[in-house]
Design a protein around this motif. Structure first.
Motif: not given
Length: 96
Positions: A4, A7-8, A77, A81
């Motif tokens: 995570g 990916l962020g 994700c 977002s």
């Protein structure tokens, strides 16, 4: 959590399509499989990692799981977002 965070960092404020989010998640899942399934266990046992076809075939189920997990995490994700909560409609002032 690591997936995570990666990916962020990769998505950030960039606008991407669902396809690119899926592809990036799939790639991260593949890298996860190579690192955590093929490389780390032999190293922890004091052996040299072996990336042969025979070893990869024996670990194929983990590849499928890691790839699917990465792809789904990439899409999730991306969806989180880009999602914005709906705003309440502005109320008009009544004429007096």
């Amino acid at each position: 959590m690591v997936l995570g965070a990666v990916l962020g960092l990769l998505f950030g404020e960039h606008r991407q399509s669902n396809c690119s989010a899926f592809s990036l998640g799939l790639l991260i899942g593949l890298l996860d499989w190579v690192t955590w399934t093929l490389t780390l266990p032999p190293v922890l046992e004091g052996k040299t990692p072996s990336w042969t076809i025979a070893v990869a075939v024996s670990r194929f189920p983990e590849l499928v799981g890691a790839a699917l997990f990465g792809a789904i995490a990439g899409l999730a994700c991306h969806a989180l977002s880009t999602w914005r909560p709906p705003r309440p409609a502005p109320q008009r002032a009544k004429p007096t």
